[in-house]
Design a protein around this motif. Structure first.
Motif, mmCIF file in Angstrom:
data_model
loop_
_atom_site.group_PDB
_atom_site.id
_atom_site.type_symbol
_atom_site.label_atom_id
_atom_site.label_comp_id
_atom_site.label_asym_id
_atom_site.label_seq_id
_atom_site.Cartn_x
_atom_site.Cartn_y
_atom_site.Cartn_z
ATOM 1 N N VAL A 23 10.816 -4.238 5.776
ATOM 2 C CA VAL A 23 11.876 -3.979 7.429
ATOM 3 C C VAL A 23 11.214 -2.386 8.346
ATOM 4 C CG1 VAL A 23 13.812 -3.682 8.642
ATOM 5 C CG2 VAL A 23 13.624 -4.994 5.996
ATOM 6 N N VAL A 24 10.877 -1.131 7.559
ATOM 7 C CA VAL A 24 10.437 -0.167 8.203
ATOM 8 C C VAL A 24 9.327 -0.513 8.670
ATOM 9 C CG1 VAL A 24 9.635 1.928 7.660
ATOM 10 C CG2 VAL A 24 11.858 1.237 6.397
ATOM 11 N N TRP A 25 8.017 -1.063 7.703
ATOM 12 C CA TRP A 25 7.350 -0.896 8.160
ATOM 13 C C TRP A 25 7.055 -1.948 9.555
ATOM 14 C CZ3 TRP A 25 3.639 2.333 8.537
ATOM 15 C CH2 TRP A 25 3.495 3.047 7.931
ATOM 16 N N GLY A 26 7.838 -3.223 9.333
ATOM 17 C CA GLY A 26 7.700 -4.426 10.274
ATOM 18 C C GLY A 26 8.636 -3.964 11.873
ATOM 19 N N VAL A 27 9.491 -3.078 11.429
ATOM 20 C CA VAL A 27 10.498 -2.328 13.088
ATOM 21 C C VAL A 27 9.169 -1.431 13.531
ATOM 22 C CG1 VAL A 27 12.206 -0.679 13.440
ATOM 23 C CG2 VAL A 27 12.575 -2.640 11.911
ATOM 24 N N VAL A 28 8.432 -0.658 12.923
ATOM 25 C CA VAL A 28 7.714 0.610 13.124
ATOM 26 C C VAL A 28 6.445 0.068 13.716
ATOM 27 C CG1 VAL A 28 5.707 1.897 12.467
ATOM 28 C CG2 VAL A 28 7.733 2.217 11.503
ATOM 29 N N GLN A 29 6.032 -1.312 13.570
ATOM 30 C CA GLN A 29 4.848 -1.816 14.307
ATOM 31 C C GLN A 29 5.724 -2.428 15.317
ATOM 32 O OE1 GLN A 29 1.517 -4.261 11.797
ATOM 33 N NE2 GLN A 29 4.323 -4.833 10.881
ATOM 34 N N SER A 30 6.201 -3.017 15.594
ATOM 35 C CA SER A 30 7.459 -3.719 16.844
ATOM 36 C C SER A 30 7.642 -2.906 17.765
ATOM 37 C CB SER A 30 8.684 -4.459 16.288
ATOM 38 O OG SER A 30 7.959 -5.725 15.825
ATOM 39 N N LEU A 31 7.976 -1.707 17.331
ATOM 40 C CA LEU A 31 8.834 -0.530 18.045
ATOM 41 C C LEU A 31 7.647 0.155 18.753
ATOM 42 C CD1 LEU A 31 11.312 1.333 16.372
ATOM 43 C CD2 LEU A 31 11.867 -0.084 18.375
ATOM 44 N N LEU A 32 5.926 0.296 17.869
ATOM 45 C CA LEU A 32 4.694 0.213 18.430
ATOM 46 C C LEU A 32 4.474 -0.114 19.793
ATOM 47 C CD1 LEU A 32 2.911 2.994 18.744
ATOM 48 C CD2 LEU A 32 2.390 2.138 16.293
ATOM 49 N N ALA A 33 4.013 -1.367 19.498
ATOM 50 C CA ALA A 33 3.283 -2.069 20.438
ATOM 51 C C ALA A 33 4.657 -2.459 21.728
ATOM 52 C CB ALA A 33 3.755 -4.184 19.619
ATOM 53 N N LEU A 47 0.364 -0.850 -0.082
ATOM 54 C CA LEU A 47 -0.093 -0.379 0.200
ATOM 55 C C LEU A 47 1.024 1.564 0.085
ATOM 56 C CD1 LEU A 47 -2.945 -0.831 2.480
ATOM 57 C CD2 LEU A 47 -3.013 -0.929 -0.387
ATOM 58 N N SER A 48 2.476 1.487 0.159
ATOM 59 C CA SER A 48 3.148 2.582 0.313
ATOM 60 C C SER A 48 4.288 2.598 -0.818
ATOM 61 C CB SER A 48 3.701 2.046 1.694
ATOM 62 O OG SER A 48 4.574 1.084 1.696
ATOM 63 N N THR A 49 3.768 1.150 -1.738
ATOM 64 C CA THR A 49 4.573 1.530 -3.024
ATOM 65 C C THR A 49 3.849 1.428 -3.685
ATOM 66 O OG1 THR A 49 4.904 -1.107 -2.445
ATOM 67 C CG2 THR A 49 6.729 0.664 -2.056
ATOM 68 N N GLU A 50 2.800 2.261 -3.552
ATOM 69 C CA GLU A 50 1.772 2.866 -5.193
ATOM 70 C C GLU A 50 1.121 1.071 -5.527
ATOM 71 O OE1 GLU A 50 3.581 5.321 -7.973
ATOM 72 O OE2 GLU A 50 3.514 6.574 -6.786
ATOM 73 N N GLY A 51 0.929 0.226 -4.591
ATOM 74 C CA GLY A 51 0.372 -1.018 -4.907
ATOM 75 C C GLY A 51 1.104 -2.160 -5.809
ATOM 76 N N ASN A 52 2.324 -1.808 -5.765
ATOM 77 C CA ASN A 52 4.214 -2.990 -5.684
ATOM 78 C C ASN A 52 3.189 -4.007 -5.596
ATOM 79 O OD1 ASN A 52 5.832 -4.320 -6.666
ATOM 80 N ND2 ASN A 52 7.634 -2.963 -5.968
ATOM 81 N N LEU A 53 3.445 -5.152 -6.164
ATOM 82 C CA LEU A 53 2.367 -6.962 -6.207
ATOM 83 C C LEU A 53 4.205 -7.005 -5.263
ATOM 84 C CD1 LEU A 53 0.014 -8.052 -8.674
ATOM 85 C CD2 LEU A 53 -0.608 -6.579 -6.094
ATOM 86 N N ASN A 54 4.385 -6.697 -5.477
ATOM 87 C CA ASN A 54 6.461 -7.586 -4.896
ATOM 88 C C ASN A 54 6.981 -5.874 -4.388
ATOM 89 O OD1 ASN A 54 5.897 -10.118 -5.716
ATOM 90 N ND2 ASN A 54 5.713 -9.456 -7.704
ATOM 91 N N PRO A 55 6.355 -5.824 -3.375
ATOM 92 C CA PRO A 55 7.465 -4.421 -2.631
ATOM 93 C C PRO A 55 8.478 -5.054 -2.519
ATOM 94 C CG PRO A 55 5.589 -5.361 -1.237
ATOM 95 C CD PRO A 55 5.674 -5.978 -2.442
ATOM 96 N N PRO A 56 9.202 -3.964 -2.474
ATOM 97 C CA PRO A 56 10.532 -3.945 -1.437
ATOM 98 C C PRO A 56 11.055 -4.114 -0.422
ATOM 99 C CG PRO A 56 10.110 -1.570 -2.217
ATOM 100 C CD PRO A 56 9.637 -1.941 -2.514
ATOM 101 N N ASN A 57 12.465 -4.818 -0.447
ATOM 102 C CA ASN A 57 12.443 -5.391 1.327
ATOM 103 C C ASN A 57 12.381 -4.391 2.179
ATOM 104 O OD1 ASN A 57 12.275 -7.602 0.129
ATOM 105 N ND2 ASN A 57 14.013 -8.373 0.240
ATOM 106 N N SER A 58 12.876 -3.079 1.884
ATOM 107 C CA SER A 58 13.282 -2.189 2.172
ATOM 108 C C SER A 58 11.721 -1.121 3.694
ATOM 109 C CB SER A 58 13.829 -1.087 1.507
ATOM 110 O OG SER A 58 12.894 -0.466 0.559
#
Length: 500
Positions: free
Chosen positions: A447-457, A433-444
């Motif tokens: 990682v960013v969204w994974g870390v954001v969610q964990s830090l927020l939790a 959703l944050s890469t204009e609908g790219n069905l195979n989004p970049p790993n970067s």
């Protein structure tokens, strides 16, 4: 010589979504009282004054799914006419089931039926009538409605992505209504930002609740203390796993974990049937299914016009709001894995099959708890204490049956795998959703969204504020009632141009 200068397009959806997430994180962690007060007031208005809109819309989504599956459009493929499904049916089901319900099934499988058994609406507590009410109500909350809700958005997304070649964005659905300019303008960007924020808040609170249950489980089973330090360690360990599986992609990461998850869920169900009250489980399923179907329309739209609606608001409206909050994430993920399937196959696979799985689950695990109450093996006081701490309900009830320790350990592993499947699919969708609908989004981005969610939790666990964020995600998702209604209209408008 080519003097053409290319400029990198600014990704406003990604930037604004991160800013809003950061603002909410700071507010909810450092100004918890203010955040809680604000979210509670808004949520109260939505459930009390607009509860009817949740009831009507969720029922309408069920009706729409039935209509579209049995219409002439049912044979249309989600992709070119010669396309084939990317994933086999078992793996497809495992991934959509793990994303759609996640750790909630294990968390509430015993606790919710017991809650309704102890405090039924308008019935005597812990009675046989209360047992029937408990099963029928659990079937309603985890049956057809939530999956139809996911199906509406997922079907529209899959159709426009794979049949029309549009980006994998919620906003892409609305091109037949607002045109390409509207989709790429402020309206489209607002829809996508709302989808991202609702997903972040929903996944983060699920991560927090999952961590609390894992900590409670290992405390109950192995005596490991329930402390913030232990919970942070759990988050760190599982963050590494779910970010890795999201980075590995669907085929090598998410699919593998989801397959393991499905086999574990099936194994624990079989074991529970072997050691539990088998006849009660079968009777609960048959009777519960009959009451569920027989009262489907009335229960779907029940509200007490002049009386007390506290139960309806606390349970049904809250559930409907929560499922709608999860619709952007689950719908987007289901769409991503459904290329090549027909519309009819999609609807039955997304709505009917997992709903039946959920009903069987609640018939089995709900009966484990209710059976102890009916036979007075557990007192009403003990059961009341159990439902007050739903994260340990499963383990306490299991203890009363043979092989209870083994069942509890398998349940703990299942909690962990469900936890991972929800988090990795959520991370993948956020990246899309944050890469204009790219069905195979970049790993970067993963990682960013994974870390954001964990830090927020982690931050919310430190502040003790998971519940307010869950509430605010439901508030943010309120507009999705109308977004999903217009998604149905837009899909039908596009389908009418098909040559069928």
């Amino acid at each position: 010589m080519n003097n053409k200068i290319t400029t990198k397009k600014t990704n406003y959806v990604y930037i604004i979504s991160l800013i809003i997430t950061a603002i909410m994180a700071v507010w909810s962690i450092f100004f918890k009282d203010s955040f809680t007060s604000f979210s509670d007031k808004i949520f109260s208005v939505l459930t009390v004054d607009f509860g009817w809109s949740y009831l009507l819309s969720m029922t309408a989504f069920v009706a729409f799914c039935l209509f579209i599956a049995f219409s002439k459009y049912g044979k249309i493929k989600l992709g070119p006419d010669d396309s084939k499904p990317e994933y086999n049916t078992v793996s497809w089901f495992a991934m959509l089931f793990g994303a759609g319900m996640g750790v909630g099934l294990v968390f509430w499988g015993v606790a919710e039926p017991l809650s309704h058994f102890i405090a039924p609406m308008g019935l005597e507590s812990a009675s046989t009538e209360a047992a029937d009410f408990a099963m029928k109500t659990s079937f309603m909350h985890w049956g057809i409605h939530p999956w139809a809700n996911y199906c509406v958005l997922g079907l529209a997304l899959a159709y426009f992505q794979f049949r029309k070649g549009k980006p994998g964005l919620i906003s892409s659905i609305f091109e037949p209504l607002i045109g390409e300019k509207g989709v790429n303008g402020a309206i489209g960007k607002t829809i996508d930002i709302l989808a991202i924020f609702a997903t972040v808040a929903g996944i983060t609170t699920s991560l927090g609740l999952g961590v609390l249950q894992i900590n409670s489980g290992i405390n109950y089973l192995f005596g490991i203390p329930k402390t913030l330090f232990v919970q942070i360690i759990i988050i760190v360990v599982f963050s590494v796993i779910y970010i890795w599986s999201a980075v590995a992609g669907i085929e090598k990461g998410i699919k593998v974990v989801s397959d393991v998850n499905l086999y574990l869920a099936f194994a624990i169900m079989v074991l529970a049937v072997i050691v539990g009250p088998r006849l009660a489980m079968i009777d609960s399923f048959v009777n519960g299914l009959g009451q569920y179907i027989g009262n489907f329309i009335g229960d779907s739209m029940y509200t007490n016009t002049y009386g007390d609606n506290s139960w309806v608001n606390a349970w049904r409206i809250f559930y409907w709001a929560w499922w709608i909050a999860w619709a952007p994430f689950v719908g987007a993920f289901i769409a991503r894995i459904s290329r090549g399937r027909t519309i009819k196959e999609f609807v039955f696979g997304v709505v009917l099959a997992p709903a039946i799985g959920s009903l069987v689950w609640f018939a089995i695990f709900g009966s484990l708890g209710i059976n102890l109450g009916i036979k007075e093996i557990l007192s009403t006081e003990v059961m009341t204490n159990i439902v007050a701490s739903p994260e340990t309900a499963l383990f306490i009830v299991m203890e009363s049956y043979p092989l209870g320790k083994i069942l509890s350990i398998i349940s703990m592993v299942l909690v962990c795998t469900f936890f991972i499947t929800s988090a990795n699919s959520g991370t993948f969708v956020l990246s899309m959703l944050s890469t204009e609908g790219n069905l195979n989004p970049p790993n970067s981005k993963k990682v960013v969204w994974g870390v954001v969610q964990s830090l927020l939790a982690v931050g919310l666990l430190i502040a003790g504020g998971l519940k307010p964020l869950q509430t605010i995600s439901i508030i943010a998702a309120f507009p999705f009632i109308f977004i999903m209604i217009f998604a149905c209209i837009s899909l039908v408008k596009a389908l009418r141009k098909e040559n069928v």
